[in-house]
Design a protein around this motif. Structure first.
Motif, PDB file in Angstrom:
ATOM      1  N   ASP A   1       0.789  -1.232   0.000  1.00 30.75           N
ATOM      2  CA  ASP A   1       0.000   0.000   0.000  1.00 30.75           C
ATOM      3  C   ASP A   1       0.820   1.281   0.000  1.00 30.75           C
ATOM      4  O   ASP A   1       0.277   2.375  -0.134  1.00 30.75           O
ATOM      5  N   GLY A   2       2.150   1.180   0.158  1.00 33.33           N
ATOM      6  CA  GLY A   2       2.973   2.379   0.140  1.00 33.33           C
ATOM      7  C   GLY A   2       2.834   3.266   1.357  1.00 33.33           C
ATOM      8  O   GLY A   2       3.414   4.366   1.395  1.00 33.33           O
ATOM      9  N   LEU A   3       2.090   2.839   2.376  1.00 28.10           N
ATOM     10  CA  LEU A   3       1.991   3.596   3.630  1.00 28.10           C
ATOM     11  C   LEU A   3       3.315   3.423   4.354  1.00 28.10           C
ATOM     12  O   LEU A   3       3.603   2.371   4.906  1.00 28.10           O
ATOM     13  N   HIS A   4       4.131   4.468   4.376  1.00 26.60           N
ATOM     14  CA  HIS A   4       5.533   4.302   4.742  1.00 26.60           C
ATOM     15  C   HIS A   4       5.972   5.303   5.799  1.00 26.60           C
ATOM     16  O   HIS A   4       5.241   6.236   6.156  1.00 26.60           O
ATOM     17  N   THR A   5       7.181   5.086   6.282  1.00 25.01           N
ATOM     18  CA  THR A   5       7.821   6.033   7.207  1.00 25.01           C
ATOM     19  C   THR A   5       8.753   6.962   6.437  1.00 25.01           C
ATOM     20  O   THR A   5       9.202   6.641   5.339  1.00 25.01           O
ATOM     21  N   GLU A   6       9.039   8.085   7.063  1.00 27.81           N
ATOM     22  CA  GLU A   6      10.054   9.003   6.526  1.00 27.81           C
ATOM     23  C   GLU A   6      10.924   9.502   7.662  1.00 27.81           C
ATOM     24  O   GLU A   6      10.431   9.757   8.767  1.00 27.81           O
ATOM     25  N   GLY A   7      12.222   9.578   7.399  1.00 30.31           N
ATOM     26  CA  GLY A   7      13.144  10.174   8.357  1.00 30.31           C
ATOM     27  C   GLY A   7      13.743   9.223   9.375  1.00 30.31           C
ATOM     28  O   GLY A   7      14.440   9.667  10.290  1.00 30.31           O
ATOM     29  N   ILE A   8      13.481   7.925   9.255  1.00 24.69           N
ATOM     30  CA  ILE A   8      14.098   6.953  10.155  1.00 24.69           C
ATOM     31  C   ILE A   8      14.727   5.843   9.328  1.00 24.69           C
ATOM     32  O   ILE A   8      14.362   5.611   8.180  1.00 24.69           O
ATOM     33  N   ALA A   9      15.702   5.193   9.937  1.00 24.48           N
ATOM     34  CA  ALA A   9      16.360   4.059   9.297  1.00 24.48           C
ATOM     35  C   ALA A   9      16.416   2.896  10.286  1.00 24.48           C
ATOM     36  O   ALA A   9      16.779   3.110  11.458  1.00 24.48           O
TER      37      ALA A   9
ATOM     38  N   ALA B   1      13.768   2.243   7.096  1.00 25.09           N
ATOM     39  CA  ALA B   1      12.407   2.674   6.792  1.00 25.09           C
ATOM     40  C   ALA B   1      11.464   1.475   6.872  1.00 25.09           C
ATOM     41  O   ALA B   1      11.894   0.319   6.852  1.00 25.09           O
ATOM     42  N   LYS B   2      10.183   1.753   6.984  1.00 24.85           N
ATOM     43  CA  LYS B   2       9.158   0.742   6.767  1.00 24.85           C
ATOM     44  C   LYS B   2       8.374   1.194   5.549  1.00 24.85           C
ATOM     45  O   LYS B   2       7.815   2.298   5.540  1.00 24.85           O
ATOM     46  N   THR B   3       8.343   0.366   4.506  1.00 27.42           N
ATOM     47  CA  THR B   3       7.894   0.842   3.201  1.00 27.42           C
ATOM     48  C   THR B   3       6.417   0.572   2.909  1.00 27.42           C
ATOM     49  O   THR B   3       5.877   1.124   1.947  1.00 27.42           O
ATOM     50  N   ASN B   4       5.783  -0.264   3.710  1.00 32.49           N
ATOM     51  CA  ASN B   4       4.349  -0.526   3.548  1.00 32.49           C
ATOM     52  C   ASN B   4       3.722  -0.740   4.923  1.00 32.49           C
ATOM     53  O   ASN B   4       4.406  -1.056   5.892  1.00 32.49           O
ATOM     54  N   TRP B   5       2.408  -0.546   5.000  1.00 28.86           N
ATOM     55  CA  TRP B   5       1.629  -0.875   6.196  1.00 28.86           C
ATOM     56  C   TRP B   5       2.175  -0.215   7.470  1.00 28.86           C
ATOM     57  O   TRP B   5       2.108  -0.773   8.565  1.00 28.86           O
ATOM     58  N   ALA B   6       2.717   0.983   7.306  1.00 24.89           N
ATOM     59  CA  ALA B   6       3.357   1.667   8.437  1.00 24.89           C
ATOM     60  C   ALA B   6       2.326   2.462   9.231  1.00 24.89           C
ATOM     61  O   ALA B   6       2.256   3.697   9.156  1.00 24.89           O
ATOM     62  N   GLN B   7       1.513   1.762  10.003  1.00 22.86           N
ATOM     63  CA  GLN B   7       0.568   2.406  10.913  1.00 22.86           C
ATOM     64  C   GLN B   7       1.249   2.699  12.248  1.00 22.86           C
ATOM     65  O   GLN B   7       2.139   1.972  12.682  1.00 22.86           O
ATOM     66  N   LYS B   8       0.765   3.741  12.910  1.00 27.13           N
ATOM     67  CA  LYS B   8       1.277   4.044  14.244  1.00 27.13           C
ATOM     68  C   LYS B   8       0.863   2.958  15.233  1.00 27.13           C
ATOM     69  O   LYS B   8      -0.171   2.305  15.082  1.00 27.13           O
ATOM     70  N   LEU B   9       1.704   2.773  16.234  1.00 28.36           N
ATOM     71  CA  LEU B   9       1.351   1.946  17.393  1.00 28.36           C
ATOM     72  C   LEU B   9       0.722   2.891  18.411  1.00 28.36           C
ATOM     73  O   LEU B   9       1.411   3.506  19.218  1.00 28.36           O
ATOM     74  N   ASP B  10      -0.600   3.036  18.343  1.00 26.85           N
ATOM     75  CA  ASP B  10      -1.225   4.062  19.186  1.00 26.85           C
ATOM     76  C   ASP B  10      -2.576   3.652  19.763  1.00 26.85           C
ATOM     77  O   ASP B  10      -3.238   4.438  20.442  1.00 26.85           O
ATOM     78  N   LYS B  11      -3.012   2.419  19.486  1.00 30.58           N
ATOM     79  CA  LYS B  11      -4.321   2.007  19.975  1.00 30.58           C
ATOM     80  C   LYS B  11      -4.173   0.800  20.905  1.00 30.58           C
ATOM     81  O   LYS B  11      -3.871  -0.302  20.460  1.00 30.58           O
ATOM     82  N   PRO B  12      -4.374   0.998  22.207  1.00 33.91           N
ATOM     83  CA  PRO B  12      -4.225  -0.111  23.149  1.00 33.91           C
ATOM     84  C   PRO B  12      -5.372  -1.114  23.001  1.00 33.91           C
ATOM     85  O   PRO B  12      -6.418  -0.780  22.426  1.00 33.91           O
ATOM     86  N   PRO B  13      -5.137  -2.343  23.512  1.00 34.88           N
ATOM     87  CA  PRO B  13      -3.931  -2.809  24.182  1.00 34.88           C
ATOM     88  C   PRO B  13      -2.809  -3.117  23.189  1.00 34.88           C
ATOM     89  O   PRO B  13      -3.067  -3.342  22.005  1.00 34.88           O
ATOM     90  N   PHE B  14      -1.594  -3.138  23.730  1.00 34.85           N
ATOM     91  CA  PHE B  14      -0.405  -3.442  22.948  1.00 34.85           C
ATOM     92  C   PHE B  14       0.065  -4.851  23.316  1.00 34.85           C
ATOM     93  O   PHE B  14      -0.021  -5.252  24.479  1.00 34.85           O
ATOM     94  N   VAL B  15       0.559  -5.585  22.323  1.00 36.96           N
ATOM     95  CA  VAL B  15       1.002  -6.959  22.572  1.00 36.96           C
ATOM     96  C   VAL B  15       2.351  -7.200  21.905  1.00 36.96           C
ATOM     97  O   VAL B  15       2.724  -6.495  20.958  1.00 36.96           O
ATOM     98  N   SER B  16       3.065  -8.203  22.420  1.00 32.42           N
ATOM     99  CA  SER B  16       4.364  -8.542  21.840  1.00 32.42           C
ATOM    100  C   SER B  16       4.654 -10.024  22.023  1.00 32.42           C
ATOM    101  O   SER B  16       4.366 -10.602  23.073  1.00 32.42           O
ATOM    102  N   TRP B  17       5.214 -10.623  20.976  1.00 29.60           N
ATOM    103  CA  TRP B  17       5.718 -11.989  21.041  1.00 29.60           C
ATOM    104  C   TRP B  17       7.226 -11.978  20.879  1.00 29.60           C
ATOM    105  O   TRP B  17       7.754 -11.296  19.985  1.00 29.60           O
ATOM    106  N   ALA B  18       7.928 -12.715  21.716  1.00 30.72           N
ATOM    107  CA  ALA B  18       9.368 -12.923  21.545  1.00 30.72           C
ATOM    108  C   ALA B  18       9.571 -13.995  20.483  1.00 30.72           C
ATOM    109  O   ALA B  18       8.944 -15.057  20.536  1.00 30.72           O
TER     110      ALA B  18
END
Length: 491
Positions: A395-403, A405-422
């Motif tokens: 979809d080309g939804l990307h980041t700018e200014g960081i390395a 980059a994430k070139t697609n599907w770059a949504q913010k992490l802003d809606k709780p709850p947040f989860v993580s798998w090791a």
């Protein structure tokens, strides 16, 4: 008189494609030699997701495999992209950096559809849509990716069990706990059989032809360290714990030509506490492949790769190895609630870390907490350029200014709850193998076929380099297994 017309070493998808093909093409006495005991039979095939990638020019060509697809998913025929040979070739060459053997890749692609039909007609396979892995829900519609959308019913378990039953019904003999140690040759140099260790000791079995289909060396820590690198010595093995490269060693010992990427392998992101070897009841359920819709950080708290350079079906087999090269071979996949409906069902086989805040989540992870928060805040600030978000396309939804980059599907992490798998990297199969010709005959280092010797499956070198497209390994095993069996029966 030889004991058998054709001996097949191994008992996975490629081995049975070869055995069934040999029988179909006139070999009267065919035996499959399985090193494992019966309760552990089937090699890596048992652990697979059983997806087959093949070309098709019209969506209606899928109807023979999944006749109820349109009824189950209205709009299926209109929504599935066709997958002509050119698209298959482009995908294979793109992910292998253009190194896939041109002759072998042409055979694989050109024969992929017909071989899948043969799997259904002669192998008696039943197929279904791989919805849980490949289907992406967008609104009320299921969107399907290119090429790899059909799998056998009950995945690898069904694929393996069906092969065993088909072979038994055809009168193919299957021997368990039959550990093949070496090839025998007659005075002319033709392969004439094998030496096998069984429950009753050593025996020599004669044959008109031998087909090696016993997998790569992914279970062998000495070879992994030697060919792949030090970090692979402690890698978890996703599948069978019997694949030590026996067939490769036997072939090389009589002058077979090494071929392909011996420093490469298929390795996927898996849950960090997965067992050292594949558990039969879990099959491939340790995979964690929805990373394009989140963020991955290492123990230093840093992002280290573009999570969304492509669909996961074109990156997962490479990213597992890159995870192993991270500090402690450990990374964390992080998602917020916006992405939870996109995670494949395999994530439900283990519990993630959870929190209503990003900071609370990070504090639970074994990472540099300060650097991790800095990384995630920078990611959020750089997100959501372009778009709009669409998980069914790049979809080309990307980041700018960081390395990176994430070139697609770059949504913010802003809606709780947040989860993580090791997660860590789990090795599936190795890419290095031996050279074959168009008839699946093993080639010698003298650039001549070794009479009476054929190979297929993971032992074939040259197809995959650095990476591979999902569903191509089983397809290769079936295509070249079928070829090997036919050629061996007629030799």
């Amino acid at each position: 008189m030889a004991d058998y017309d054709v001996i097949v070493v191994g008992a996975g998808n490629a081995a049975f494609a070869a055995a069934v093909s040999a029988k179909e093409n006139g070999a009267g006495r065919v035996v499959v030699l399985e090193k494992a005991p019966k309760q552990q039979r089937g090699g890596n095939t048992h652990f697979s997701g059983a997806i087959f990638r093949f070309f098709f020019d019209k969506v209606s060509e899928l109807d023979r495999f999944v006749p109820a697809a349109e009824q189950e998913y209205p709009g299926f025929h209109a929504g599935v992209p066709t997958y002509p040979k050119e698209a298959f070739r482009e995908d294979l060459m793109r992910v292998t950096d253009g190194r896939s053997d041109p002759e072998l890749s042409a055979i694989l692609i050109d024969q992929s559809y017909d071989t899948t039909c043969w799997l259904q007609d002669v192998g008696r396979m039943q197929f279904e849509l791989a919805k849980s892995v490949m289907g992406i829900k967008v609104g009320d519609q299921i969107k399907w990716p290119k090429g790899a959308i059909v799998r056998t019913v009950h995945e690898g378990v069904g694929l393996s069990n069906t092969w065993f039953k088909t072979a038994e019904d055809m009168g193919i003999e299957i021997r368990y706990e039959a550990h093949v140690l070496q090839l025998t040759q007659n005075e002319s140099g033709r392969v004439s059989g094998v030496v096998v260790r069984g429950p009753d000791g050593l025996a020599t079995l004669g044959a008109k032809a031998v087909i090696l289909a016993s997998g790569g060396f992914e279970t062998n820590p000495a070879w992994r360290t030697h060919y792949l690198g030090q970090e692979w010595g402690h890698a978890k093995v996703r599948g069978s714990n019997f694949n030590y490269g026996d067939g490769l060693k036997m072939a090389l010992d009589i002058g077979a030509m090494p071929w392909g990427h011996w420093g490469g392998c298929h390795a996927t992101p898996i849950v960090a506490d997965a067992p050292d070897y594949g558990k039969r009841e879990l099959t491939d359920k340790t995979n964690r492949l929805s990373y394009p819709y989140g963020v991955m950080i290492n123990v230093e708290g840093r992002r280290w790769i573009d999570e969304a350079a492509d669909f996961q079906s074109f990156t997962y087999a490479k990213y597992g190895g890159l995870i192993l090269r991270q500090p402690r071979s450990l990374v964390y996949q992080i998602f917020d609630s916006k992405a939870m409906h996109l995670l494949e069902p395999r994530y439900s086989t283990s519990e993630p870390f959870r929190s209503d805040t990003l900071e609370g989540l990070v504090k639970q992870l074994n990472v540099d907490h300060a650097q991790a928060m800095k990384t995630l805040n920078a990611y959020n600030a750089a997100c959501e350029r372009g778009g709009p978000f669409n998980p069914a396309v790049l979809d080309g939804l990307h980041t700018e200014g960081i390395a990176p980059a994430k070139t697609n599907w770059a949504q913010k992490l802003d809606k709780p709850p947040f989860v993580s798998w090791a997660v860590t990297g789990g090795i599936t199969f190795t890419f290095g193998g031996i050279r074959i010709n168009k008839d699946a005959q093993v080639m010698s280092t003298g650039w001549r076929p070794i009479p009476g010797l054929y190979t297929c499956g993971e032992m074939v070198g040259g197809l995959f380099h650095h990476n591979y497209p999902l569903g191509t390994g089983l397809m290769s095993g079936a295509v070249f297994g079928r070829i090997a069996g036919r050629a061996a029966a007629r030799s």
